[in-house]
Design an enzyme around this catalytic site. Sequence first.
Site, short mmCIF file in Angstrom:
data_model
loop_
_atom_site.label_atom_id
_atom_site.label_comp_id
_atom_site.label_asym_id
_atom_site.label_seq_id
_atom_site.Cartn_x
_atom_site.Cartn_y
_atom_site.Cartn_z
N SER A 31 35.09 -31.69 57.04
CA SER A 31 35.25 -31.96 58.47
C SER A 31 34.47 -30.95 59.31
CB SER A 31 36.72 -31.84 58.86
OG SER A 31 37.54 -32.35 57.86
N HIS A 62 37.18 -43.41 60.98
CA HIS A 62 35.88 -42.83 61.31
C HIS A 62 34.98 -43.02 60.09
CE1 HIS A 62 37.12 -39.22 59.00
NE2 HIS A 62 38.30 -39.55 59.49
N HIS A 84 40.35 -38.89 51.61
CA HIS A 84 41.44 -37.96 51.29
C HIS A 84 42.65 -38.73 50.76
CE1 HIS A 84 39.17 -35.89 54.54
NE2 HIS A 84 39.43 -34.81 53.83
N TYR A 86 45.62 -38.03 51.52
CA TYR A 86 46.61 -38.17 52.60
C TYR A 86 46.37 -39.40 53.46
CZ TYR A 86 43.20 -35.94 55.79
OH TYR A 86 42.08 -35.63 56.52
N GLU A 87 45.19 -40.02 53.31
CA GLU A 87 44.94 -41.27 54.03
C GLU A 87 45.58 -42.45 53.32
OE1 GLU A 87 40.67 -41.15 55.89
OE2 GLU A 87 40.65 -39.99 54.04
N ALA A 114 37.31 -27.47 55.16
CA ALA A 114 37.97 -26.64 56.16
C ALA A 114 39.31 -26.24 55.54
CB ALA A 114 38.18 -27.44 57.43
N MET A 211 43.28 -29.68 51.98
CA MET A 211 43.78 -30.99 51.51
C MET A 211 42.71 -31.79 50.78
SD MET A 211 45.77 -31.98 55.02
CE MET A 211 46.74 -30.76 55.93
N SER A 212 41.72 -31.12 50.21
CA SER A 212 40.62 -31.87 49.58
C SER A 212 40.03 -31.12 48.40
CB SER A 212 39.53 -32.13 50.63
OG SER A 212 38.87 -30.93 50.96
N ASN A 235 41.74 -21.57 60.58
CA ASN A 235 43.00 -21.11 61.21
C ASN A 235 43.73 -20.20 60.23
OD1 ASN A 235 43.27 -23.97 59.90
ND2 ASN A 235 45.31 -23.04 59.72
N HIS A 247 45.42 -30.19 65.06
CA HIS A 247 44.21 -30.58 64.34
C HIS A 247 42.94 -30.41 65.17
CE1 HIS A 247 41.71 -32.54 61.39
NE2 HIS A 247 41.29 -33.39 62.30
N1 HPA Z 1 46.41 -26.23 55.88
C1 HPA Z 1 45.92 -27.29 55.18
N2 HPA Z 1 44.71 -27.81 55.41
C2 HPA Z 1 43.95 -27.27 56.36
C3 HPA Z 1 44.40 -26.17 57.12
C4 HPA Z 1 45.70 -25.63 56.87
O1 HPA Z 1 46.16 -24.67 57.50
N3 HPA Z 1 43.40 -25.86 57.99
C5 HPA Z 1 42.38 -26.74 57.74
N4 HPA Z 1 42.72 -27.57 56.76
#
Ligand code: HPA
Length: 274
Positions: A31, A62, A84, A86-87, A114, A211-212, A235, A247
Amino acid sequence: MNPMSFDVKRAVAAVGAKLVDPPEVLLVLGSGLGGLVELVEDAVSVSFEDVPGFPPVGVKGHSGRYVAGSLDGRRVLIQAGRFHLYEGLPMELVCAPVRIAAALGVRACIFTNAAGGISRKLHPGSLMLIDDHINLQWRSALAGAVVEGDERFPDMSAPYDGELQRIAVAAALELGERLERGTYAAVMGPSYETPAEVRMLAKMGADAVGMSTVPEVITARAMGLPCLGFSLITNHAAGLSLELLDHDDVMAVGAQARVKLSKIICGVLSRIQS
Ligand code: HPA
């Protein structure tokens, strides 16, 4: 699900028909990391909409695309956008782009993502070379009938290739860019973690969480492809700062870091022996 129900050959025929030369390196952009495609010379773009078996854009929300061409002297296949778990998409679709790339001829994979920073040395904007991973998605990319050509029980004692890592460190050093190293934990999402989960992940030895990537790396290793992985820390993981996780905020972080990561990847490509 039977791993053979995604028709890799059909997808390969559709994508391969548009490529001029076979690619050497697959580059999966997570992302917000799509900027690298602008640097590709003699670029040929194939929308995911035109890949048989990929979900229609409306389902995913997207679009993604492959961009093939030349980047720092290497023939690359860039995968801008990924599927993903999660989708709600099946594991075989999450891993299909790697299988397609392998069938098109790639001999190495570079993954980016990310991630939330857990280690004290990681802050929004930090870059982490993935040294190892922890699969907390509670499923394996390889479960089911063994796919022809795959290793049934791939060794995972060095999922990320030592030589490619040395090249990445050398590229970052030459550019004067800080590159941390650490362990990436893959969770299912899509909710971010709770502070208690982040404390658990820290105790397990995770430096970053996302998550990937892990299903794709496992698939690539089963096919014998060397892998390299980078996390862009967007983050502090939940509970490690006073900020709540949103997000859009997470994705807005680190324009500078994204440029640095792009430069390091170009440095890696220019150093890979053909
Ligand atoms: N947790 C999980 N996935 C993420 C995060 C997070 O804090 N930041 C970006 N992708």
